[in-house]
Design an enzyme around this catalytic site. Structure first.
Site, short mmCIF file in Angstrom:
data_model
loop_
_atom_site.label_atom_id
_atom_site.label_comp_id
_atom_site.label_asym_id
_atom_site.label_seq_id
_atom_site.Cartn_x
_atom_site.Cartn_y
_atom_site.Cartn_z
N ARG A 51 0.83 -1.21 0.00
CA ARG A 51 0.00 0.00 0.00
C ARG A 51 0.86 1.25 0.00
O ARG A 51 0.56 2.24 -0.66
CB ARG A 51 -0.96 0.00 1.19
CG ARG A 51 -1.99 1.10 1.14
CD ARG A 51 -3.07 0.90 2.19
NE ARG A 51 -2.52 0.99 3.55
CZ ARG A 51 -3.25 0.74 4.64
NH1 ARG A 51 -4.51 0.38 4.54
NH2 ARG A 51 -2.69 0.86 5.83
N LYS A 150 -2.85 6.71 0.98
CA LYS A 150 -2.59 7.02 2.39
C LYS A 150 -1.50 8.08 2.44
O LYS A 150 -0.32 7.78 2.58
CB LYS A 150 -2.19 5.77 3.15
CG LYS A 150 -2.31 5.91 4.66
CD LYS A 150 -2.15 4.56 5.34
CE LYS A 150 -2.07 4.68 6.83
NZ LYS A 150 -3.36 5.05 7.46
N GLU A 183 -16.38 5.65 6.32
CA GLU A 183 -15.39 5.17 7.30
C GLU A 183 -15.25 6.17 8.44
O GLU A 183 -15.91 7.21 8.44
CB GLU A 183 -14.04 4.93 6.63
CG GLU A 183 -13.39 6.13 5.97
CD GLU A 183 -12.11 5.76 5.22
OE1 GLU A 183 -11.48 4.73 5.55
OE2 GLU A 183 -11.73 6.51 4.31
C1 LIG Z 1 -8.92 6.93 6.88
C2 LIG Z 1 -8.53 5.58 7.37
N1 LIG Z 1 -9.35 4.54 7.17
C3 LIG Z 1 -9.04 3.30 7.60
C4 LIG Z 1 -7.87 3.05 8.26
C5 LIG Z 1 -7.58 1.64 8.72
O1 LIG Z 1 -6.66 1.07 7.82
P1 LIG Z 1 -5.69 -0.10 8.34
O2 LIG Z 1 -6.59 -1.22 8.86
O3 LIG Z 1 -4.87 -0.51 7.15
O4 LIG Z 1 -4.86 0.49 9.44
C6 LIG Z 1 -6.98 4.09 8.48
C7 LIG Z 1 -5.70 3.75 9.19
N2 LIG Z 1 -4.75 4.76 9.16
C8 LIG Z 1 -4.44 5.51 10.26
C9 LIG Z 1 -3.84 6.72 10.07
C10 LIG Z 1 -3.45 7.50 11.13
C11 LIG Z 1 -3.70 7.07 12.40
C12 LIG Z 1 -4.32 5.86 12.56
C13 LIG Z 1 -4.60 5.39 13.92
O5 LIG Z 1 -5.38 4.42 14.01
O6 LIG Z 1 -4.03 6.00 14.83
C14 LIG Z 1 -4.72 5.06 11.51
C15 LIG Z 1 -7.29 5.38 8.04
O7 LIG Z 1 -6.48 6.44 8.24
#
Ligand SMILES: Cc1ncc(COP(=O)(O)O)c(CNc2cccc(C(=O)O)c2)c1O
Length: 291
Positions: A51, A150, A183
């Site tokens: 990713r 991301k 989300e």
């Molecule tokens: C907008 C968004 N949606 C879903 C997820 C979950 O994706 P993953 O299952 O691959 O982690 C994220 C995750 N990305 C993200 C970015 C910044 C902080 C944090 C945190 O949980 O503190 C998480 C995200 O930023």
């Protein structure tokens, strides 16, 4: 003090000197990953790497390491900080350049790896579920700022978090321009209705969460039907169960949204089951930190 990988060297966190001309700082021009290690094994490292490089490709940001080399640095960041369970933040920015926003003025990307512990939500929310609210800010559509990338542009998420703070709730749900729930600020969302586990499709405009993908696989293996389907707030209010998934959040139940109890307002059986299965899976797989 934590030891950080910064532009090819392992340095104490307090020794890191990020240029004030770094376009990651000046413009949010960069990409990142949040990764977890459980019991000395980095969870879904290949998926996170894939990713990261996909996001970088869309930004035409060339990461100065191969995925294999960068994976080794991630493993080393857990080792060098003597962590067994860890939250790893891997950041690649456009790097230092001139004050214009043209990426061509940045010859060398900044690469940063942090490893630390994290507790995104208090334990009580995992036990009893958290309250959600819907917010006015929308997730951007793919033709605006693709939510599948991301990037370091988290203002959309932060503006939603500010609304959460003002509403006095720990997390919020965002919708897309069509009014479908997509989300949370840093996590994907699932609802459960009649033992169907439902989550918005990628096309709804979401980050393709790695935890989301794992939960879909685990739910199937547990014999639940899994569907990637759009749903509205009405569907969410009238669902039997709701939970959020994310690397930092892991799997966390939601029991109300906008003051409406979801199901009986308690953490549901399907959510409980998937939380347990996820924790077991996360500790039984992954890339060992020790070679
Ligand atoms: C907008 C968004 N949606 C879903 C997820 C979950 O994706 P993953 O299952 O691959 O982690 C994220 C995750 N990305 C993200 C970015 C910044 C902080 C944090 C945190 O949980 O503190 C998480 C995200 O930023």
């Amino acid at each position: 003090e934590r030891i950080v990988f910064f532009n090819g060297n392992w340095v104490l966190a307090s020794q890191v000197r990020i240029s004030p001309f770094d376009h990651g700082f000046l413009y949010g021009d960069g990409v990142f990953e949040g990764i977890r290690a459980y019991a000395g094994r980095v969870f879904k490292l290949e998926d996170h790497m894939a990713r990261l490089y996909a996001s970088a490709k869309t930004l035409m940001l060339t990461i100065p390491y191969t995925p294999e080399e960068l994976s080794q640095k991630v493993l080393e960041s857990v080792r060098i900080n003597q962590l067994q369970d860890a939250y790893i933040r891997l950041v690649v920015s456009r790097g230092a350049g001139d004050l214009g926003l043209d990426p061509r003025s940045c010859p060398e990307p900044t690469v940063l790896i942090l490893a630390d512990q994290i507790q995104l939500y208090p334990e009580t929310f995992y036990q009893n579920g958290l309250a959600l609210a819907s917010v006015s800010i929308r997730r951007p559509s793919g033709d605006v700022l693709n939510p599948a990338v991301k990037s370091l542009n988290y203002l959309n998420n932060i503006l939603a978090k500010i609304e959460a703070n003002l509403r006095g709730v720990p997390e919020v749900v965002l919708m897309n321009a069509q009014g479908y729930v997509v989300e949370g600020t840093g996590d994907n969302i699932f609802i459960v209705r009649e033992n169907r586990v439902i989550t918005p499709p990628s096309s709804a405009g979401i980050l393709n969460g790695i935890t989301r993908k794992v939960i879909m696989e685990l739910a199937l293996a547990e014999g639940y039907r899994v569907a990637e389907e759009n749903f509205t707030l009405h569907d969410l209010y009238n669902a039997d169960e709701c939970f959020l998934t994310g690397t930092a959040a892991e799997v966390i139940p939601a029991v109300t949204c906008d003051g409406r109890p979801i199901g009986n307002g308690q953490v549901g059986p399907v959510t409980r089951r998937l939380m347990a299965v996820f924790q077991e899976f996360a500790r039984s797989t992954g890339t060992p930190v020790e070679q």
